[in-house]
Write an enzyme that holds these catalytic residues in place. Structure first.
Site, PDB file in Angstrom:
ATOM      1  N   ASP A   8       0.868  -1.186   0.000  1.00  8.78           N
ATOM      2  CA  ASP A   8       0.000   0.000   0.000  1.00  8.78           C
ATOM      3  C   ASP A   8       0.906   1.238   0.000  1.00  8.78           C
ATOM      4  O   ASP A   8       2.108   1.141   0.251  1.00  8.78           O
ATOM      5  CB  ASP A   8      -0.898   0.006   1.253  1.00  8.78           C
ATOM      6  CG  ASP A   8      -1.823   1.233   1.300  1.00  8.78           C
ATOM      7  OD1 ASP A   8      -2.458   1.540   0.278  1.00  8.78           O
ATOM      8  OD2 ASP A   8      -1.892   1.898   2.351  1.00  8.78           O
ATOM      9  N   SER A   9       0.294   2.383  -0.225  1.00 11.88           N
ATOM     10  CA  SER A   9       1.053   3.637  -0.148  1.00 11.88           C
ATOM     11  C   SER A   9       1.550   3.888   1.274  1.00 11.88           C
ATOM     12  O   SER A   9       2.440   4.696   1.476  1.00 11.88           O
ATOM     13  CB  SER A   9       0.157   4.805  -0.565  1.00 11.88           C
ATOM     14  OG  SER A   9      -0.929   4.908   0.333  1.00 11.88           O
ATOM     15  N   TYR A  40      -0.851   8.604  -2.207  1.00  8.27           N
ATOM     16  CA  TYR A  40      -0.828   8.378  -3.654  1.00  8.27           C
ATOM     17  C   TYR A  40      -2.014   9.086  -4.322  1.00  8.27           C
ATOM     18  O   TYR A  40      -1.955   9.426  -5.488  1.00  8.27           O
ATOM     19  CB  TYR A  40      -0.983   6.877  -3.956  1.00  8.27           C
ATOM     20  CG  TYR A  40       0.269   6.037  -3.863  1.00  8.27           C
ATOM     21  CD1 TYR A  40       1.438   6.502  -3.271  1.00  8.27           C
ATOM     22  CD2 TYR A  40       0.276   4.734  -4.373  1.00  8.27           C
ATOM     23  CE1 TYR A  40       2.574   5.693  -3.202  1.00  8.27           C
ATOM     24  CE2 TYR A  40       1.396   3.928  -4.311  1.00  8.27           C
ATOM     25  CZ  TYR A  40       2.549   4.401  -3.728  1.00  8.27           C
ATOM     26  OH  TYR A  40       3.652   3.601  -3.658  1.00  8.27           O
ATOM     27  N   GLY A  41      -3.088   9.253  -3.568  1.00  8.71           N
ATOM     28  CA  GLY A  41      -4.387   9.646  -4.129  1.00  8.71           C
ATOM     29  C   GLY A  41      -4.420  10.972  -4.855  1.00  8.71           C
ATOM     30  O   GLY A  41      -5.335  11.247  -5.620  1.00  8.71           O
ATOM     31  N   CYS A  71      -4.458  -1.448  -2.000  1.00 11.95           N
ATOM     32  CA  CYS A  71      -4.625  -0.012  -2.193  1.00 11.95           C
ATOM     33  C   CYS A  71      -5.589   0.174  -3.361  1.00 11.95           C
ATOM     34  O   CYS A  71      -5.316  -0.303  -4.475  1.00 11.95           O
ATOM     35  CB  CYS A  71      -3.246   0.577  -2.518  1.00 11.95           C
ATOM     36  SG  CYS A  71      -3.260   2.321  -2.952  1.00 11.95           S
ATOM     37  N   ASN A  72      -6.711   0.826  -3.108  1.00 10.89           N
ATOM     38  CA  ASN A  72      -7.696   1.056  -4.171  1.00 10.89           C
ATOM     39  C   ASN A  72      -7.107   1.912  -5.288  1.00 10.89           C
ATOM     40  O   ASN A  72      -7.381   1.694  -6.462  1.00 10.89           O
ATOM     41  CB  ASN A  72      -8.927   1.776  -3.609  1.00 10.89           C
ATOM     42  CG  ASN A  72      -9.714   0.929  -2.636  1.00 10.89           C
ATOM     43  OD1 ASN A  72     -10.694   0.306  -3.009  1.00 10.89           O
ATOM     44  ND2 ASN A  72      -9.315   0.887  -1.372  1.00 10.89           N
ATOM     45  N   THR A  73      -6.298   2.889  -4.896  1.00  9.56           N
ATOM     46  CA  THR A  73      -5.735   3.832  -5.862  1.00  9.56           C
ATOM     47  C   THR A  73      -4.768   3.105  -6.810  1.00  9.56           C
ATOM     48  O   THR A  73      -4.849   3.263  -8.030  1.00  9.56           O
ATOM     49  CB  THR A  73      -5.001   4.966  -5.108  1.00  9.56           C
ATOM     50  OG1 THR A  73      -5.889   5.491  -4.108  1.00  9.56           O
ATOM     51  CG2 THR A  73      -4.569   6.065  -6.034  1.00  9.56           C
ATOM     52  N   GLU A 150      -1.697   8.435   8.558  1.00 11.09           N
ATOM     53  CA  GLU A 150      -0.269   8.080   8.538  1.00 11.09           C
ATOM     54  C   GLU A 150       0.453   8.661   9.758  1.00 11.09           C
ATOM     55  O   GLU A 150       1.412   8.086  10.252  1.00 11.09           O
ATOM     56  CB  GLU A 150       0.397   8.624   7.257  1.00 11.09           C
ATOM     57  CG  GLU A 150       0.002   7.894   5.986  1.00 11.09           C
ATOM     58  CD  GLU A 150       0.610   6.501   5.870  1.00 11.09           C
ATOM     59  OE1 GLU A 150       1.800   6.339   6.144  1.00 11.09           O
ATOM     60  OE2 GLU A 150      -0.143   5.562   5.516  1.00 11.09           O
ATOM     61  N   CYS A 182     -11.078   3.376   0.320  1.00  9.79           N
ATOM     62  CA  CYS A 182      -9.625   3.527   0.468  1.00  9.79           C
ATOM     63  C   CYS A 182      -9.271   2.668   1.668  1.00  9.79           C
ATOM     64  O   CYS A 182      -9.982   2.694   2.682  1.00  9.79           O
ATOM     65  CB  CYS A 182      -9.284   4.993   0.717  1.00  9.79           C
ATOM     66  SG  CYS A 182      -7.599   5.290   1.308  1.00  9.79           S
ATOM     67  N   THR A 183      -8.191   1.905   1.554  1.00  4.51           N
ATOM     68  CA  THR A 183      -7.885   0.951   2.630  1.00  4.51           C
ATOM     69  C   THR A 183      -7.463   1.638   3.933  1.00  4.51           C
ATOM     70  O   THR A 183      -7.411   1.002   4.982  1.00  4.51           O
ATOM     71  CB  THR A 183      -6.805  -0.049   2.185  1.00  4.51           C
ATOM     72  OG1 THR A 183      -5.661   0.678   1.690  1.00  4.51           O
ATOM     73  CG2 THR A 183      -7.336  -0.972   1.104  1.00  4.51           C
ATOM     74  N   HIS A 184      -7.168   2.929   3.858  1.00  5.55           N
ATOM     75  CA  HIS A 184      -6.881   3.660   5.107  1.00  5.55           C
ATOM     76  C   HIS A 184      -8.162   3.904   5.916  1.00  5.55           C
ATOM     77  O   HIS A 184      -8.109   4.063   7.137  1.00  5.55           O
ATOM     78  CB  HIS A 184      -6.265   5.033   4.804  1.00  5.55           C
ATOM     79  CG  HIS A 184      -4.793   5.006   4.480  1.00  5.55           C
ATOM     80  ND1 HIS A 184      -4.290   4.578   3.279  1.00  5.55           N
ATOM     81  CD2 HIS A 184      -3.708   5.378   5.224  1.00  5.55           C
ATOM     82  CE1 HIS A 184      -2.969   4.699   3.285  1.00  5.55           C
ATOM     83  NE2 HIS A 184      -2.588   5.179   4.453  1.00  5.55           N
TER      84      HIS A 184
END
Ligand code: DGL
Length: 269
Positions: A8-9, A40-41, A71-73, A150, A182-184
């Site tokens: 992931d980012s 990344y988004g 990561c969806n992005t 983050e 978004c996985t976050h």
């Protein structure tokens, strides 16, 4: 037993790793966070595609039997190229759960909170076009949320305020279902519940994504060994010890029975 790469980012993919450890604790994992470059988004499609490819190539070179693009992005911008380049291993992606959301919504009003890149991507819009037009989707980019998560501030007042702004149009439209695209964002569940209450249906696809991984591993004949706990390597392009600490804080899974390592990947600066 298999070695599974999860990338992931940043720390978002830990929500997918968490589910993977629940369903498949016996495998070994490498979790790769590109926290140096998160988010990344808001980056260009070209940048996301080439960086995601670089990270997946690293995981493949480490000997991963399967890779989860957690990561969806990155899935939206890069998965087709990654699959054609690394065609010898299963590459599992993650997409906003707009289809289950449309099926589960009672009033046909669904909020979609995702990154700007995901919402603008051809892949997301192609998926959206397949869904019945009687369902209304309120799309909202969650600008600024990933850096707060983050920074370990998922439950802070600052995050709550920003989230309230992003959720306002979704709330005003009367959505009964919200897609965490978004996985976050699963790490914002508590804050979302505080703002929207308990009745809104929250859709996150980690369970379905891990079931898909399980099917692909079974098809490869990767045997499950009951009662075994595999190893986990936490690797960050920024600070691997900080990543491990975040994993211990954010994840529900008990990491203690797993063999844990954390290391810094200098080449990913
Ligand atoms: N966690 C990622 C996603 O699922 C990316 C967030 C970001 O870096 O902007 O989209």
């Amino acid at each position: 037993m298999a070695l599974i790469g999860v990338f992931d980012s940043g720390v978002g993919g830990l929500s997918i790793l968490d589910e993977a450890l629940r369903q498949l604790p016996e495998h070994n994992y490498i979790y790769l966070a590109d926290s140096l470059n998160a988010p990344y988004g808001e980056k260009s499609s070209e940048w996301i595609a080439s960086r995601s490819m670089e990270l997946c190539q690293y995981l493949a070179a480490e000997g991963c039997d399967a890779i989860m693009v957690a990561c969806n992005t990155a899935t939206a911008e890069a998965i087709a190229n990654i699959r054609s380049e690394l065609n010898h291993i299963p590459i599992i992606g993650v997409e906003p759960g707009i289809k289950p959301a449309a099926m589960q919504s009672s009033n046909g009003v669904v909020g979609v909170l995702a990154t700007e890149a995901t919402l603008k991507s051809d892949k997301f819009n192609a998926l959206l076009a397949t869904l019945p037009s009687n369902c209304q989707f309120i799309k909202q980019a969650g600008a600024g949320l990933v850096p707060l998560i983050e920074a370990g501030l998922a439950n802070s007042e600052e995050t709550l305020e920003l989230l309230a702004e992003h959720l306002e149009p979704i709330q005003d439209a009367g959505a009964d279902t919200l897609v965490l695209g978004c996985t976050h964002y699963p790490f914002l569940r508590k804050a979302i519940r505080k703002l929207l209450g308990d009745s809104i249906n929250l859709i996150d696809t980690s369970d379905a994504v891990v079931r898909q991984l399980k099917r692909r591993l079974e098809a490869q004949g990767k045997q499950l060994e009951d009662g075994r706990f595999g190893s986990i390597s936490f690797i960050s392009s920024k600070d691997s010890s900080a990543l491990l600490k975040m994993a211990q804080e954010l994840m529900q899974s008990d990491l203690v029975p797993h063999h844990i390592q954390s290391q810094l990947v200098g080449t990913f600066k």
